[in-house]
Design an enzyme around this catalytic site. Structure first.
Site, PDB file in Angstrom:
ATOM      1  CD  GLU A 265      -4.002  70.186  91.658  1.00 38.72           C
ATOM      2  OE1 GLU A 265      -2.921  70.094  91.948  1.00 38.72           O
ATOM      3  OE2 GLU A 265      -4.866  70.683  92.157  1.00 38.72           O
ATOM      4  CB  CYS A 299       1.998  65.181  90.097  1.00 37.46           C
ATOM      5  SG  CYS A 299       0.528  64.906  90.746  1.00 37.46           S
TER       6      CYS A 299
END
Ligand code: ADP
Length: 490
Positions: A265, A299
């Protein structure tokens, strides 16, 4: 103003050692490192500093537990996770206080993170008993095919500081549900909440007579020194990482040696599109959520606001007013809606990016400065007249800065949205269903939020395309990352 500190009842129960084979113990080197409150810069704890020797001890424990853990019934694994979920819920306030202390986010956001983290543990307690295979006749006849799933084996989970409990929950829960022992390396800047949850898991494993080596916790000030020997060891079978694309690439290179299963990720550069038919007040509200959670340090934070030229003034005015209303402060102080950044370097980076944009002609509508006083603060900032090659839009700014750019056509908006190596999430505000379907087809992204500034859910697959990563967390897909497939022909 007095500085809120961690409640003593919470502080007394934070494990500050390494967890190896069911025992909290100091690092073999005896070294420790400091963990500080980013809102005050005061040191909260000194934590044991794991090194290569500790890493290999944790891997030996995980490998020894491997067969026994694999043989534990899915129901028993489900019940372990359900018990951890109940514990997390019962101690949600303690966990939220810790998230705020080590990460800085306002308490309301920390509570939401704890609930979100617990949701992953509950979801995977429910998924643990639903690992399906397949049985069928071979198309040509003459044989049957069985497709079975089994755990990949010991997994290294590396997590970032920005969601210190959610990130560990969404890796650990599916790994344990699948039957994999795990070794966790929490972020150096925020390892405390992980340790607190790990103690809940350790206690439940012990109470149920389950193998202690299933969970190792290795905070470390030297990530590379710790992970290099683990990634080189053939007993490790899986790596799941959340963090920057830069570090992800380093880890992928190391993982190539033993052809390790990896989930990544990585970074994002989320576009937030506002079309001329959008509900502008709703878009402003969504923009605030998509940008300002954890002061922009996520993010999935909206990094670029792309607004149709006919509604740009209305949207930017609304966003500026909303940013002006934010209250900076310690996350535990009632009324705070914007916490600090994680460290001094983060403030420097954000300040430099804003300065470069202003040099290039951007106008500051709100913020654009560092407040006086202790702590790593930067004021929530709205910039307009930003150009597509400004650093604030080409780089993931990871701070409370909202750069607004305009577009004239849908095609131009999509081209701007896709003009990045990243593809984690995109947000769009429009009331045109036809346009929504065109965006679904054309925006290069792993996730798309339509008329909402938040997409994450434990039951949904979180993850990106392009340089934003490999694999998914959450949903049915999240557990696949910890399973391998065995095909039997008979
Ligand atoms: P961020 O600080 O943006 O979250 P990083 O990628 O720097 O992202 O850090 C994420 C996690 O990766 C942290 O736990 C960090 O300690 C770890 N990490 C950083 N560098 C390395 C490395 N070279 N090898 C292994 N892990 C690393």
């Amino acid at each position: 103003m007095s500085t809120p500190t961690l409640p003593p009842t919470v502080a007394a129960h934070v494990p500050t050692e390494l967890l190896i084979d069911g025992v909290w113990r100091p690092a073999a080197s005896g070294r420790r490192f400091e963990v500080a409150d980013p809102a005050t810069t005061q040191v909260l704890f000194e934590v044991a500093d794991a090194g290569p020797e500790d890493a290999l001890a944790a891997l030996t424990a995980a490998d020894s537990a491997r067969e026994e853990w694999r043989a534990v019934s899915p129901r028993a694994r489900a019940e372990l996770l359900r018990a951890v979920f109940e514990e997390m819920r019962a101690h949600a306030e303690d966990l939220a206080a810790l998230v705020t202390a080590e990460g800085g986010k306002p308490l309301a956001e920390s509570r939401a993170e704890v609930a979100y983290a617990a949701d992953y543990v509950r979801w995977y307690s429910e998924q643990a008993v639903r690992l399906d295979g397949l049985a069928r006749r071979a198309p040509a006849g003459g044989a049957h095919q069985l497709v079975l799933r089994r755990p990949v084996g010991p997994a290294l989970l590396i997590t970032p500081w920005n969601f210190p409990i959610a990130m560990i929950a969404r890796k650990m829960a599916p790994a344990l549900a699948a039957g994999c022992p795990v070794i966790v390396k929490p972020a150096q800047l925020a390892p405390l909440t992980t340790a607190y949850v790990a103690e809940m898991v350790r206690a439940e494993l012990e109470a149920r007579g389950l193998p202690a080596g299933v969970l190792g916790i290795l905070p470390s000030s030297s990530a590379g020194a710790l992970t290099t020997p683990l990634l080189a060891d053939p007993r490790l079978r899986k790596l799941s990482f959340t963090g920057s694309t830069e570090v992800g690439r380093i880890l992928l290179r190391s993982a190539a040696q033993s052809v390790l299963r990896t989930s990544m990720e990585l970074g994002g550069n989320a576009p937030f599109l506002v079309f001329d038919d959008a509900d502008i007040p709703a878009a402003v509200e969504g923009a605030l959520a998509a940008k300002m959670r954890n002061s922009g340090q996520t993010c999935v934070a909206a990094n670029r606001f792309l607004v149709h030229e006919s509604v740009a003034a209305e949207f930017t005015d609304g966003l500026t007013a909303a940013f002006d209303r934010l209250v900076m402060g310690h996350g535990a102080t009632p009324g705070t809606t914007a916490g600090p950044l994680i460290e001094a370097a983060a403030v420097e980076r954000v300040a430099a990016a804003v300065a470069a944009a202003v040099d290039g002609g951007a106008r500051v509508r709100s913020g654009g400065h560092r407040p006086r006083g202790a702590g790593y603060f930067y004021a929530p900032t709205v910039l307009e007249n930003v150009s597509p090659d400004d650093l604030v839009v080409t780089e993931e700014v990871f701070g409370p800065v909202a750069p607004v750019m305009t577009f004239a056509t849908e095609g131009e908006a999509v081209a701007l949205a896709n003009g990045t190596e990243f593809g984690l999430v995109a947000y769009a505000y429009t009331r045109d269903v036809g346009r929504v379907m065109r965006l679904v087809e054309s925006v290069e992204t792993g996730m798309l939020g339509i008329n909402r500034g938040m997409v994450s859910d434990a039951s949904a697959p979180f993850g990106g395309v392009k340089s934003s990563g490999l694999g998914r967390e959450g949903g049915e897909a999240g557990i696949e990352e910890y399973l391998e497939t065995v095909y039997v022909a008979l």
